[in-house]
Design a protein around this motif. Structure first.
Motif, PDB file in Angstrom:
ATOM      1  N   SER A   1       0.818  -1.215   0.000  1.00 11.35           N
ATOM      2  CA  SER A   1       0.000   0.000   0.000  1.00 11.35           C
ATOM      3  C   SER A   1       0.852   1.265   0.000  1.00 11.35           C
ATOM      4  O   SER A   1       0.371   2.347  -0.346  1.00 11.35           O
ATOM      5  CB  SER A   1      -0.961   0.004   1.193  1.00 11.35           C
ATOM      6  N   ILE A   2       2.138   1.151   0.438  1.00 12.54           N
ATOM      7  CA  ILE A   2       3.083   2.280   0.299  1.00 12.54           C
ATOM      8  C   ILE A   2       4.377   1.743  -0.324  1.00 12.54           C
ATOM      9  O   ILE A   2       5.480   1.946   0.179  1.00 12.54           O
ATOM     10  CB  ILE A   2       3.355   2.982   1.646  1.00 12.54           C
TER      11      ILE A   2
ATOM     12  N   ASN B   1      -1.010   0.748  -5.640  1.00 15.69           N
ATOM     13  CA  ASN B   1      -0.203   1.927  -5.331  1.00 15.69           C
ATOM     14  C   ASN B   1       0.625   2.360  -6.531  1.00 15.69           C
ATOM     15  O   ASN B   1       0.662   3.542  -6.898  1.00 15.69           O
ATOM     16  CB  ASN B   1       0.713   1.624  -4.135  1.00 15.69           C
TER      17      ASN B   1
ATOM     18  N   GLU C   1       0.037   9.208  -2.599  1.00 12.05           N
ATOM     19  CA  GLU C   1       0.121   7.939  -1.866  1.00 12.05           C
ATOM     20  C   GLU C   1      -1.087   7.721  -0.937  1.00 12.05           C
ATOM     21  O   GLU C   1      -1.628   6.623  -0.843  1.00 12.05           O
ATOM     22  CB  GLU C   1       1.403   7.886  -1.019  1.00 12.05           C
ATOM     23  N   VAL C   2      -1.470   8.806  -0.233  1.00 15.04           N
ATOM     24  CA  VAL C   2      -2.586   8.673   0.721  1.00 15.04           C
ATOM     25  C   VAL C   2      -3.882   8.347  -0.013  1.00 15.04           C
ATOM     26  O   VAL C   2      -4.661   7.482   0.403  1.00 15.04           O
ATOM     27  CB  VAL C   2      -2.737   9.960   1.562  1.00 15.04           C
TER      28      VAL C   2
ATOM     29  N   ASN D   1       6.253   2.578  -2.798  1.00 12.38           N
ATOM     30  CA  ASN D   1       7.360   3.497  -3.111  1.00 12.38           C
ATOM     31  C   ASN D   1       8.155   3.897  -1.864  1.00 12.38           C
ATOM     32  O   ASN D   1       9.371   4.091  -1.922  1.00 12.38           O
ATOM     33  CB  ASN D   1       6.831   4.749  -3.822  1.00 12.38           C
ATOM     34  N   VAL D   2       7.491   3.997  -0.699  1.00  8.62           N
ATOM     35  CA  VAL D   2       8.171   4.385   0.537  1.00  8.62           C
ATOM     36  C   VAL D   2       9.111   3.277   1.010  1.00  8.62           C
ATOM     37  O   VAL D   2      10.275   3.531   1.356  1.00  8.62           O
ATOM     38  CB  VAL D   2       7.136   4.724   1.639  1.00  8.62           C
TER      39      VAL D   2
ATOM     40  N   PRO E   1      -0.275   4.557   4.797  1.00  9.73           N
ATOM     41  CA  PRO E   1      -0.007   5.897   4.225  1.00  9.73           C
ATOM     42  C   PRO E   1      -0.196   7.026   5.233  1.00  9.73           C
ATOM     43  O   PRO E   1       0.432   8.084   5.102  1.00  9.73           O
ATOM     44  CB  PRO E   1      -1.053   6.010   3.093  1.00  9.73           C
TER      45      PRO E   1
ATOM     46  N   ASN F   1       5.793  10.139   3.433  1.00 12.90           N
ATOM     47  CA  ASN F   1       6.819   9.960   2.394  1.00 12.90           C
ATOM     48  C   ASN F   1       7.893  11.031   2.568  1.00 12.90           C
ATOM     49  O   ASN F   1       7.894  12.055   1.899  1.00 12.90           O
ATOM     50  CB  ASN F   1       6.164  10.051   1.017  1.00 12.90           C
TER      51      ASN F   1
ATOM     52  N   GLY G   1      -4.027   4.768  -1.104  1.00 13.88           N
ATOM     53  CA  GLY G   1      -4.492   3.928  -0.006  1.00 13.88           C
ATOM     54  C   GLY G   1      -5.996   4.025   0.180  1.00 13.88           C
ATOM     55  O   GLY G   1      -6.673   3.038   0.445  1.00 13.88           O
TER      56      GLY G   1
END
Length: 446
Positions: A50-51, A275, A286-287, A53-54, A177, A182, A290
Motif C-alpha cells: 500500500s506504500i 499503489n 500515496e494517501v 514506493n516508501v 499511508p 513519504n 491507499g
C-alpha cells in the motif's frame, strides 16, 4: 442423523444418542475472534504494497522485491495447503486457530528487528512467517460457518468470516499511508515504520491470547442436520486422500476452482499493484492511493454481506455467482478505461464499483464449493479454491507488473479483463448440484 456421543447417564459411552440439532450462542464469539485474527493477518499482507514506493526507498530495493512481500503469501499457500488441511481433519479447528494466530504474532514481532535499511532480509523473514499463518486462516470461513451455524445462516456466517480478512486489507490500505509519511529522512522513516510494527505486534499477541482462552473446537450439539450427519460418520470411514481424489473428479467443482482462481487472482494482482498504478497517473497521491484501496475493500465487504444474506434467503448459488462474476468483468473494464482520465474522484467511483462485485464474490465461491462437494470437508474444498487463487495471483501479479513496467497500466489491466471473461464463460457451465441443501431437506423429511 446420529451422533456418536454418550447420552446423559449412559455408562461406558457405548450407546449412540440421536442428534439434537441446536444453535449455540457462543457461535458469534467464535466468528468474531476468527475474523479478528484473520483481519490482523490480512493487514500484514498488504501493509508493504500500500506504500510500495516508501518501502522501496527505505530498504533500497526494487518494486519487484516489495511485490514479493505480497506474493510470498500466495507462494507459501500452494505447497502447504494439503498438510494444513490434513491437520484440520486430524487435529480440529482449535489446533488450526492456535497455530494461525501464534504464527501471525511471531511474524509481527520478527518485523520489529528490521528497522534499518540494510535489514530487508529480516522483514522478509517476518513476512514469510505471516504467510505461513495465512495457510491456517484463509480456508477456514466455510468450515467455521458449517461447524457452528445453522442451515439458514451458514452463508451469512461465511460472509462475515471473509469480511474480517477483507477489513484487514482495507485497514492495510488506509493506515500505512497515514502513519508513514513519504519523507527523505531515513531515521524519521524508521521511527514511523516502528510505530506501525509495534502496534501490529501488540494486536496480534492480544488476539493469540484470546484464542487460547476462548476458541473452542465445536458446539455441544450440531447446528444443522447436514453437520449432524457428518459428525455421525465413523472416523474409519473418512480418508483424506480419497476426499481430495473425489473433489478432483467433480467436474462442477473443477470448473468453480479455476473460475474462482481467475477472479480472486485478479483481485490479488490489483491490490498488490494498486499503489504503483495510481502513483503513475497521479504522482504524490500515496494517501489517496491507499484510500482507493480502502474504497475497493469497503464496498466489497458490503457486497460480501449482501451476497451471504441473499444466498441464505434464496439458495440461488449458480445464478448469484454468475451475475456477480459478469459484473466483476464489467467493473474491471470500466476501471481500466477510466484510470488515466486525470480525475481521482472517477477512480474512486469505478474502483468502488469493481470492489463491490469482485470482493463480494469471495464468500460466494466458498459457499458454492461447500454445496457442490458435500459431505467433503469444507476446509479441503476451500483450500483447493485458495490454491487456485494463489497460483493465478502470482502469475497475474508478475505478468501485470512487467506489462506496466514495459508498456502502461491499460495494457496490464486488459490482461486481467481477458481472464475475467474466460472465468465468466466457465462459471456459466457449472451445474448447480446443491448437495448440502439436499442433505438438509432429506434429513428434515426423515
Amino acid at each position: 442423523g446420529m451422533v456418536l456421543q454418550e447420552p446423559a447417564g449412559a455408562p461406558g459411552g457405548t450407546a449412540a444418542a440421536p442428534a439434537e440439532v441446536r444453535l449455540c450462542r457462543r457461535r458469534w464469539a467464535m466468528l468474531l475472534l476468527f475474523s479478528s485474527y484473520s483481519l490482523c493477518n490480512a493487514f500484514q499482507w498488504i501493509q508493504y504494497s500500500s506504500i510500495n514506493n516508501v518501502f522501496m526507498r527505505f530498504y533500497g530495493v526494487s518494486a519487484f522485491a516489495i511485490d514479493w512481500l505480497s506474493m510470498c503469501y500466495m507462494l507459501a499457500y500452494i505447497p502447504l495447503l494439503f498438510p494444513v488441511a490434513w491437520l484440520l481433519d486430524k487435529k480440529g479447528l482449535r489446533f488450526i486457530a492456535l497455530a494461525g494466530s501464534a504464527l501471525n504474532a511471531v511474524g509481527a514481532w520478527v518485523k520489529l528487528g528490521s528497522m534499518k535499511p540494510h535489514l530487508f532480509p529480516v522483514t522478509v523473514l517476518g513476512q514469510v512467517i505471516c504467510a505461513l499463518a495465512q495457510v491456517f486462516i484463509l480456508g477456514m470461513p466455510s468450515r467455521i460457518a458449517s461447524v457452528w451455524f445453522g442451515s439458514h445462516e451458514v452463508s451469512t456466517a461465511c460472509s462475515i468470516a471473509v469480511f474480517g480478512n477483507q477489513l484487514g486489507i482495507a485497514v492495510g490500505f488506509l493506515v500505512p499511508p497515514v502513519l508513514i509519511p513519504n519523507v527523505e529522512d531515513v531515521e524519521k522513516l524508521a521511527y514511523h515504520i516502528s510505530i506501525m510494527f509495534f502496534m501490529t505486534a501488540g494486536v496480534a499477541s492480544a488476539l493469540f491470547i484470546l484464542v487460547i482462552l476462548v476458541f473452542q473446537e465445536k458446539p455441544p450439539s450440531p447446528p444443522s442436520r447436514a453437520q449432524a450427519s457428518i459428525q455421525s460418520r465413523p472416523t474409519a470411514e473418512y480418508s483424506y486422500v480419497q476426499s481430495i481424489l473425489r473433489l478432483l473428479r467433480n467436474v462442477n467443482f473443477l470448473l468453480l476452482m479455476v473460475s474462482y482462481g481467475l477472479n480472486v487472482g485478479c483481485f490479488y494482482a490489483l491490490s498488490t499493484l494498486l499503489n504503483r498504478m495510481v502513483i503513475l497517473h497521479y504522482p504524490g497521491e500515496e494517501v489517496n492511493a491507499g484510500r482507493i484501496g480502502l474504497t475497493i475493500i469497503l464496498s466489497g465487504i458490503a457486497g460480501a454481506l449482501i451476497s451471504g444474506i441473499w444466498l441464505d434467503r434464496t439458495k440461488t448459488y449458480k445464478q448469484t455467482t454468475l451475475v456477480v462474476y459478469i459484473m466483476s468483468l464489467v467493473g474491471m473494464i470500466v476501471y481500466t478505461f477510466t484510470l488515466s482520465l486525470g480525475h481521482l474522484w472517477v477512480v474512486f467511483v469505478t474502483a468502488g464499483t469493481l470492489g463491490f462485485f469482485m470482493t463480494g464474490y469471495l464468500p460466494l465461491g466458498f459457499e458454492f464449493a461447500a454445496e457442490l462437494t458435500y459431505p467433503e470437508s469444507e476446509g479441503t474444498s476451500s483450500g483447493l479454491l485458495n490454491v487456485s487463487a494463489q497460483i493465478f495471483g502470482i502469475a497475474f501479479t508478475i505478468g501485470q507488473g512487467q506489462i506496466i513496467s514495459h508498456f502502461d497500466t491499460k495494457a496490464g489491466n486488459l490482461l486481467l479483463c481477458s481472464f475475467l471473461f474466460l472465468g465468466t464463460i466457465m462459471t456459466a457451465f457449472i451445474k448447480a448440484d446443491l448437495r448440502r441443501q439436499q442433505a438438509n431437506l432429506e434429513n428434515e423429511k426423515t
